[in-house]
Each structure stands twice: as structure tokens, then as C-alpha cells.
Motif scaffolding. Structure first.
Motif, short mmCIF file in Angstrom:
data_model
loop_
_atom_site.label_atom_id
_atom_site.label_comp_id
_atom_site.label_asym_id
_atom_site.label_seq_id
_atom_site.Cartn_x
_atom_site.Cartn_y
_atom_site.Cartn_z
N ILE B 173 -3.55 -1.24 6.44
CA ILE B 173 -4.16 -0.31 7.39
C ILE B 173 -3.16 0.72 7.89
N ASP B 174 -1.90 0.34 7.95
CA ASP B 174 -0.90 1.26 8.48
C ASP B 174 0.42 1.02 7.76
N ILE B 175 0.50 1.53 6.53
CA ILE B 175 1.74 1.39 5.78
C ILE B 175 2.72 2.46 6.29
N ARG B 176 3.80 2.01 6.86
CA ARG B 176 4.77 2.97 7.38
C ARG B 176 5.50 3.63 6.21
N PRO B 177 5.92 4.87 6.41
CA PRO B 177 6.60 5.57 5.31
C PRO B 177 7.78 4.79 4.75
N GLU B 178 8.48 4.04 5.60
CA GLU B 178 9.66 3.32 5.10
C GLU B 178 9.29 2.12 4.23
N ASN B 179 7.99 1.78 4.20
CA ASN B 179 7.56 0.65 3.38
C ASN B 179 6.62 1.08 2.25
N ARG B 180 6.67 2.32 1.89
CA ARG B 180 5.69 2.85 0.93
C ARG B 180 5.90 2.24 -0.46
N PRO B 181 4.87 1.56 -1.00
CA PRO B 181 5.03 1.01 -2.36
C PRO B 181 4.86 2.07 -3.44
N VAL B 182 5.61 1.91 -4.49
CA VAL B 182 5.57 2.83 -5.63
C VAL B 182 5.29 2.03 -6.89
N ARG B 183 4.47 2.64 -7.75
CA ARG B 183 4.24 2.04 -9.07
C ARG B 183 4.53 3.11 -10.11
N ALA B 184 5.25 2.73 -11.15
CA ALA B 184 5.58 3.71 -12.19
C ALA B 184 5.51 3.02 -13.55
N VAL B 185 5.29 3.84 -14.55
CA VAL B 185 5.33 3.35 -15.93
C VAL B 185 6.27 4.26 -16.72
N ALA B 186 7.30 3.64 -17.28
CA ALA B 186 8.26 4.41 -18.08
C ALA B 186 7.61 4.85 -19.39
N LYS B 187 8.24 5.80 -20.04
CA LYS B 187 7.66 6.30 -21.30
C LYS B 187 7.60 5.22 -22.37
N ASP B 188 8.47 4.22 -22.26
CA ASP B 188 8.41 3.12 -23.24
C ASP B 188 7.41 2.05 -22.82
N GLY B 189 6.66 2.28 -21.76
CA GLY B 189 5.64 1.34 -21.33
C GLY B 189 6.10 0.36 -20.27
N THR B 190 7.37 0.33 -19.96
CA THR B 190 7.88 -0.60 -18.96
C THR B 190 7.26 -0.29 -17.61
N LYS B 191 6.75 -1.34 -16.96
CA LYS B 191 6.16 -1.15 -15.64
C LYS B 191 7.22 -1.35 -14.57
N ILE B 192 7.18 -0.51 -13.56
CA ILE B 192 8.17 -0.54 -12.49
C ILE B 192 7.43 -0.54 -11.17
N ALA B 193 7.84 -1.44 -10.28
CA ALA B 193 7.25 -1.47 -8.94
C ALA B 193 8.38 -1.59 -7.93
N GLY B 194 8.15 -1.04 -6.77
CA GLY B 194 9.18 -1.12 -5.75
C GLY B 194 8.76 -0.40 -4.49
N THR B 195 9.73 -0.21 -3.61
CA THR B 195 9.51 0.48 -2.34
C THR B 195 10.21 1.83 -2.39
N LEU B 196 9.49 2.85 -1.94
CA LEU B 196 10.04 4.20 -1.97
C LEU B 196 11.18 4.33 -0.95
N LEU B 197 12.32 4.81 -1.42
CA LEU B 197 13.45 5.08 -0.52
C LEU B 197 13.65 6.57 -0.32
N ASN B 198 13.38 7.34 -1.36
CA ASN B 198 13.62 8.79 -1.28
C ASN B 198 12.98 9.41 -2.52
N GLN B 199 12.81 10.72 -2.49
CA GLN B 199 12.25 11.41 -3.65
C GLN B 199 12.60 12.89 -3.56
#
Lengths: 541, 258
Positions: B173-199
Motif C-alpha cells: 500500500i505504501d512502498i517507500r522510495p528507498e524500498n522500491r523493488p526492481v525486476r530486470a531481465v538481461a539480454k541473455d535471459g538472466t532474471k534479476i531482482a533487487g531493491t532500487l538504490l539509484n538510477q
């Protein structure tokens, strides 16, 4: 022997008449120097240097860095455009430290450490946007409300003219504009309820030669656009440098918003000449025409942008126009002889107005309200004080833009009290208003930054270069079709001026909050940009 | 009505119930209060605590201030500090100070709890956090646990009880920016999950699900997105009412390493 005599004579001339006004008027023929805020008096920030090209921009490398000498103040930002005259670069480190240095290697000749009065009040950072130069004299506004003249050779103070009382919120952050023998400047401080003006001061003595009240006083034209004595604290700040057309002898200047910012109920009327561009006779300061972009502004949409002068073929005929990308989200083309509205189109998402009428007046559909109203663009605007650029070669107008940003604008009744902020409300937004934090964790839908290239004949966006974060960087375009600009992320870019394709980038490690300059020393072209607490200068390998 | 809607209504009700300023005849908006809450968490909470009552004799959550009545006086104290006391001056803009005042004013009328559960027992809560709840598989408390989720070592200082309840019962309901989850898929198909620190325009910095700091180049990714659903499970169906009270009472007691 003759050669030595001639050289000695030339040197003497250089030292005694470093930058006469003729050089400023003809700056486009002298691209090795950067003699005014915008490079030329027309405000185009268009460099005619062509050594750096789209083909070789990848070979740009860092030549020198100048760090600030003192620890940066938390509210400071490096926003000054550098001047370059005869191989000497003049810059202002925030808030008011003038530095003269070798433009080729960054070595300092002298510094002038001005100590502003503690009574200085700044809504938006202890900053300075740059110097002006005429003859051997530099001119700088100070955050405590003074205009000062310095000897460009040693930083010696020639004169100091108080422009406004700092206790009442008057500050001078604008880079002055030189027109003939006058220094044009005025005070900021709308957020403190100043009563603004633009004045001409004698370059020789600092004496005020004329004054145009941006908030018309009783008996002056436009005073009727204010009610309830609201004009007494009506704002109308001078934030950003204007431009000058020597042929028309007109000065053009963008004027700040009305005070209080968010509560328009206490100031019924259009509130002239806030959020307007004005055209003044350069000799007398008399108003030739004005155009108000945001009548009765309630969103802090001051017209604090550089009016860019261009000569276009407009609907088949040559026309002298003024290009203005406004904080309110609309791009405007005006006839600069008459002020006639020629074109207006949004260049960002706009919800406070659903269009402009045939005379360019917005059809207002949004207001600041006591309960808060969601408005696009956000109160920092779709663009702001950071300068645009125009290339006569590409015919494109380049705008540093904030896209898809919004704020909740809230109005409140706040009495005026000298020295206190007089906002009449506030705006809340997720994008930090004035400077970035150490990291960016915002979602993309909160908004982002871009450099947009716009065709001024149609208002159509021709290309855009998007950044994840917003940008406070000015833009420079060259005659070799490169756009230089940066952003809050700490990158400084070279983009293809025709396509927007990135050609080169450098990480400068701090937000770019100033306009670039380009100049040449001994045949080598440099591109220089302040970022963070330092100034970075690049050239080809 | 879904729990999310109830909670949202509670928050709205709390906001709507905010008193107008008796001194000045106006109130602050929900957005200003929210922004003030974030600023309070950053600048004030370590000394004053999440409910504003951590310093003996000072209760910022009561809307009663010994040295200030008006907003302007509060703003002045926030900016200038109180000489001769531990309250330091701060380089806040007027607007920053104003939203802090908005939040302080709101504290008195916002609920300390969002639910009417039985009283909790911190020792039982500790056992639940460490065993049944499996909280330490993601979170750190002191020297136990791991770092992929938010550090709970000082959660009792940085969050109000109601916020902890909401985080347990509806973590998205209230995901704070410091806890923002990220999902990514590399070009080789590897799945990556984590918490956003910066962009920025070219890169994303995360703490991945293996607790490794990674800088991802967008050119190497097939896709990426910032998730609006928290990876933390909803504990409403996993714990009983009593267990939720126990866990909350334990988390509220966490005041940092001693």
C-alpha cells in the motif's frame, strides 16, 4: 622592430579597451570570445566555432577543472555562465566569488571574495547567474541586493550601487546585460513580496539612469491591473538576463511571477507586468510593448526565460521574431517589433489551460485552491531559468524541459510581513524543486527531463533527448550542429543538433545547473560547464 | 470492502479530520502532510522518535508546543534551533520547514493504531519474527538476518506503530522510495531482482536478491521495471490477530543497537 611596435600597440589597446560595446554588438563575428550571458545580445547561445564536430566530438577530453575554494554552502548552486575575453575566463562561484583565470589551463589570475550581508534572503538558493563585461569592467549582482563593478584586471571594486534592501528580500542574482554605456539589471525576491523593476545603471558610475517598474505604480500604465493595493508587494522579479536588438534599440526581458505566488484572490486582475515579456526603449526605459503569458498567475509560472531573437521567414515573409519557451508549458512566437502573438503551442503536458486564444491569452481551466489542485506542469515549470538556444543553421529551438511533472498547488491566506516569504500557499511535488538528492529512486511516471528540439515555425517537436532525471542545465548549440547540455544526473552531453543523437558524454559528478560556454584560445575550441561545485572545461585531444 | 480500501479510508479520514490552524485559520493538504512525514523520518525521528515523544517532557505529537504557538514560530525553531538545548538549527527552506509543521500538526489527530487487536507480547513477537514469520530471511535486526529487505534494527524509532501495522498487513500500500523493488531481465535471459538504490539515464544501481550491490547498464537489459507490488508477503493470512499484535509490539520495541 615595426612588428614589435604594432604588437605593443595592440597589447596596449587590448589592456585599455578590453571589451567595448561594439564587440558585444558584433560578438557573432568574434566567436573565440564569450562576452555576454547568452554569447550574443540576441540570446541565441549559438557559437560559431566549428572545430568540434559531430564526427570528432567523441574525442573531447577534460582539459582542466576548477574547484571552488571554499566549502560549498548547502543552499548554493553553481549557476553562473562564464564570460571569456581575450583568453581570460571570468566566473562567479556561488554565492558571489568572482574568479578570473586562464581559459586554456584553469590557472587563477585573481579572485574577488565578496561577503554578502547576513540579512540576504533567497527563496531558491544562494546563487549568481554570471557577470557582464564592458571595457575593463565586470559587473555583478549580489545576493544582498547590490550591483557592483570590478576592474577586470585585478578585481578591484570600482563602485557599488544598492538596488534593493536585502532585509525586504531584494537580491540580485541575474547576470546583467550591457546596452551601450548602461548596465541593465533588477532585483529578484518575488517570494518575499518585493515590488520589482528593471533599471539601467551608468557603467561608469553606477548611477541609475532609468527605471521601469515591473509592478506599475499609481499613475503608471498597467496599474489598473491590480486591486486591493496588492501592487505594493506584487513581485515581478528579475531572475534571468534579457536580450537586445540594436536595430530596433529595444531591450527584451522576461518578468517574474506575481506575489503572493499561489493566492491570486488577494490580487484580482491580470497583475501586469508579471509573467510577461516586456520590450523597452534602451535609451529611456519606456515600454514599447508587452505580452503577458500567464495573466493572474497562480502557479509561480514566472516568465524567467531568456527571450531569444531570431529573423525567420514567417509565412513566406521575413519577420523579426522573439522565441519564448515559457515555464507555463507553452512555446510562443511573437513579432518583436510589435509584440503581436504569432504562435503558441504546448511543449509539455499542460492542464492549467486548455489552449490559447487568437491573441495568445490562455484559457484557464485550473487554479490553486485551498484544498490543493493537481496541475501540470509542476510549479518549477516545463522549463525555467536555464537557457534555451537557437541555431540559424538548423532552424531549431532547443529547450531544456521538464516533462510530465505535476504538483499540487495550494493557496492560503498569508499576510505580508517584511522579510518573510510571501507565497500565499505552496506546491508539493515529488521531483526535488531546486537540487537533486544523492540518489534518484523516483518512478518514471513522476516525470523526467529532456532536451527538446522544436521547429519555431510550427511549434512541432522535431526530436527529444530524454534523461531519467530532470535538468537544470542551459543549452548551447554550435555552427557545427552540436548541442551541448547536461542534467541533474551529472552527465554533460554533446548531441547531434539535427537528430538529437548522443555523440559524447562526460560524467562530471554533480548536477549541471548552468549554461555552457564555448570559446577559443590560440585556435583551440573549448567547451566549459559548471557542475556541482566545480567548472569543467573540455577540448579535443 | 477490501482491507486496502479500509486502510486508505482510515488514512483519508485521519487527514480529513485534521484541524484547521486555530492561530491562522488554515490547514495543510494531504500532500503537504505526506511530504512532511518523509522529512520528519529523515531529519527529526532519530531524536524525537516516531510519535514525537521520545524526549522527556517534549511531545511533538500533541499539537501543544511550549515555545511556539503559530506556524511561523514553529518554522523559526525548526530553522534556527533552540539555543542552549540539543535542538540544533537546520538549513531548511521555508517550504521544507512548513511541511514539517504540517506533519507535526497532523500527528495529534492521526491514529496511533489502524486496528483493534489484542495486546501484544514483544517476547512472543521476537520468536515469531525469528521463526514462523521467517522475517530474517530478508530483513536484518541487529546482527541477525540479511540485508535484502529493509533493516528493522531501528524500526521502532523510524516508524509509527500504525505504519508498521500497515506494512505487515498490506505491504504494497505504501512502498517507500528507498524500498522500491526492481525486476530486470538481461539480454541473455538472466532474471534479476533487487531493491532500487539509484538510477540515471544509462544505469540502475540495485541491491540484488543475493545481497550483492550491482550496477546494471540498460544497454545490457532486455527489459526492466519498477514494481508496485512489494516482495514482502501479506501477513494477514499467515499470522493470527494475536500473533500480529505480538510482532508489532516487538518491532515497535526495536530502537537500534544498544
Amino acid at each position: 622592430m615595426l612588428r614589435r611596435i604594432v604588437f605593443t600597440l595592440l597589447t596596449a589597446i587590448t589592456l585599455t579597451a578590453q571589451t567595448p560595446f561594439d564587440r558585444l554588438v558584433n560578438a557573432e563575428r568574434d566567436p573565440a570570445n564569450w562576452l555576454t550571458y547568452s554569447g550574443t545580445l540576441d540570446g541565441q547561445r549559438y557559437s560559431r566555432l566549428t572545430q568540434i564536430t559531430p564526427a570528432n566530438a567523441k574525442d573531447l577530453e577534460l582539459k582542466w577543472v576548477l574547484q571552488t575554494r571554499a566549502p560549498a554552502e548547502p543552499n548554493s548552486k553553481y549557476e553562473a555562465t562564464s564570460l571569456v575575453s581575450n583568453g581570460v575566463l571570468y566566473t562567479v562561484q556561488p554565492p558571489n566569488v568572482v574568479v578570473a583565470l586562464d581559459a586554456a589551463n584553469g590557472k587563477i589570475f585573481w579572485t574577488y571574495p565578496y561577503n554578502p550581508a547576513p540579512s540576504a534572503r533567497l527563496c531558491c538558493g544562494r546563487i549568481n547567474r554570471g557577470l557582464a563585461i564592458l571595457g575593463n569592467t565586470l559587473f555583478m549582482g549580489t545576493i544582498d541586493g547590490n550591483l557592483i563593478a570590478l576592474d577586470a584586471r585585478d578585481g578591484h571594486t570600482m563602485w557599488t550601487t544598492p538596488i534593493g534592501r536585502p532585509e525586504a528580500g531584494y537580491s540580485v542574482t541575474v547576470a546583467p546585460l550591457i546596452v551601450k554605456d548602461k548596465v541593465i539589471a533588477g532585483p529578484a525576491g518575488g517570494e518575499y513580496g518585493i515590488s520589482g523593476f528593471l533599471s539601467a545603471y551608468s557603467a561608469e558610475t553606477g548611477k541609475e539612469m532609468w527605471r521601469f517598474n515591473t509592478i506599475p505604480q499609481p499613475g503608471e500604465a498597467g496599474h489598473e491591473s491590480w486591486e486591493n493595493d496588492a501592487w505594493k508587494h506584487g513581485g515581478g522579479s528579475i531572475w534571468t538576463t534579457g536580450s537586445y536588438d540594436p536595430a530596433l534599440n529595444l531591450i527584451y526581458w522576461g518578468i517574474g511571477n506575481a506575489s503572493p505566488d499561489w493566492n491570486g484572490d488577494v490580487r484580482p486582475g491580470d497583475n501586469l507586468y508579471t509573467s510577461s515579456v516586456i520590450a523597452l526603449d534602451a535609451d529611456t526605459g519606456k515600454l514599447k510593448w508587452h505580452f503577458q503569458f500567464t495573466p493572474h498567475d497562480e502557479f509561480d509560472f514566472d516568465a524567467t526565460q531568456v527571450p531569444v531573437l531570431a529573423d525567420l521567414i514567417w509565412q513566406g515573409k521575413p519577420r523579426k521574431v522573439l522565441l519564448f519557451a515559457n515555464r507555463n508549458g507553452f512555446f510562443y512566437v511573437l513579432d518583436r517589433q510589435t509584440g503581436e502573438f504569432l504562435l503558441g503551442k504546448p511543449f509539455a503536458k499542460v492542464t492549467w489551460a486548455d489552449g490559447l486564444d487568437a491573441k495568445g491569452r490562455p484559457n484557464r481551466v485550473g487554479h490553486s485552491t485551498p484544498e490543493g489542485s493537481l496541475i501540470y506542469p509542476e510549479n518549477q515549470g516545463a522549463t525555467n531559468w536555464y537557457n534555451p538556444a537557437y541555431s540559424p543553421r538548423t532552424g531549431l529551438f532547443y529547450i531544456p524541459s521538464w516533462l510530465d511533472t505535476h504538483s499540487i498547488n495550494t493557496s492560503r491566506v498569508e499576510p505580508y510581513k517584511e522579510g518573510n516569504q510571501y507565497g500565499g500557499g505552496s506546491a508539493t511535488h515529488e521531483v526535488p524543486a531546486l537540487r537533486p538528492g544523492p540518489t534518484n529512486k523516483r518512478l518514471p511516471e513522476v516525470g523526467y527531463g529532456a532536451i527538446q528540439a522544436l521547429d519555431p515555425k510550427t511549434g512541432a517537436i522535431k526530436w527529444h533527448f530524454n534523461m531519467m532525471d530532470v535538468t537544470d542545465s542551459g543549452v548551447l548549440v554550435t555552427a557545427s550542429d552540436i548541442v551541448f547540455a547536461g542534467g541533474r544526473e551529472g552527465y554533460f552531453y554533446a548531441l547531434d543538433a539535427r537528430t538529437g543523437a548522443p555523440l559524447w558524454k562526460a560524467m562530471v559528478g554533480g548536477a549541471v545547473s548552468a549554461g555552457p560556454t564555448s570559446y577559443a584560445v590560440e585556435g583551440k575550441q573549448y567547451i566549459s560547464i559548471p557542475a556541482g561545485n566545480a567548472i569543467f572545461t573540455f577540448a579535443l585531444r | 470492502m477490501a482491507l486496502k480500501s479500509i486502510l486508505f479510508s482510515l488514512v483519508l479520514t485521519a487527514v480529513a479530520a485534521l484541524p484547521a490552524f486555530p492561530q491562522e485559520g488554515h490547514g495543510f493538504t494531504p500532500a503537504e502532510i505526506q511530504r512532511g512525514g518523509i522529512a520528519y523520518s529523515s531529519f527529526c525521528v532519530n531524536c524525537h522518535g516516531p510519535d514525537g515523544d521520545q524526549i522527556s517532557g517534549v511531545n511533538l505529537g500533541s499539537n501543544q508546543f511550549r515555545r511556539a504557538q503559530s506556524d511561523a514560530e514553529l518554522i523559526r525553531i525548526i530553522q534556527k534551533g533552540i539555543p542552549g538545548t540539543p535542538m540544533p538549527p537546520g538549513a531548511y527552506t521555508d517550504e521544507q520547514a512548513a511541511v514539517l509543521v504540517a506533519y507535526l500538526r497532523s500527528m495529534a489527530t492521526s491514529p496511533r493504531s489502524t486496528r483493534k487487536g489484542p495486546p501484544g507480547d514483544p517476547s512472543r513477537g521476537k520468536a515469531l519474527v525469528e521463526a514462523k514469520g521467517q522475517c530474517l530471511n530478508c530483513h536484518r535486526i541487529g546482527h541477525q538476518g540479511t540485508v535484502t529487505g529493509p533493516d528493522l534494527t531501528s524500526i521502532g524509532i523510524t516508524r509509527r506503530l500504525a505504519e508498521i501495522e500497515i506494512a505487515l498487513l498490506d505491504p504494497s500500500i505504501d512502498i517507500r522510495p528507498e524500498n522500491r523493488p526492481v525486476r530486470a531481465v538481461a539480454k541473455d535471459g538472466t532474471k534479476i531482482a533487487g531493491t532500487l538504490l539509484n538510477q540515471d539515464t544509462y544505469t540502475i544501481q540495485i541491491l540484488d536478491s543475493n545481497a550483492t550491490l550491482r550496477s546494471l547498464y540498460k544497454t545490457n537489459l532486455r527489459e526492466y521495471e519498477f514494481l508496485k507490488v512489494s516482495p514482502m508477503p501479506n501477513f494477514r493470512d499467515r499470522l493470527s490477530e494475536q500473533e500480529i499484535s505480538d510482532v508489532v509490539s516487538y518491532l515497535v520495541s526495536l530502537k537500534g543497537l544498544r
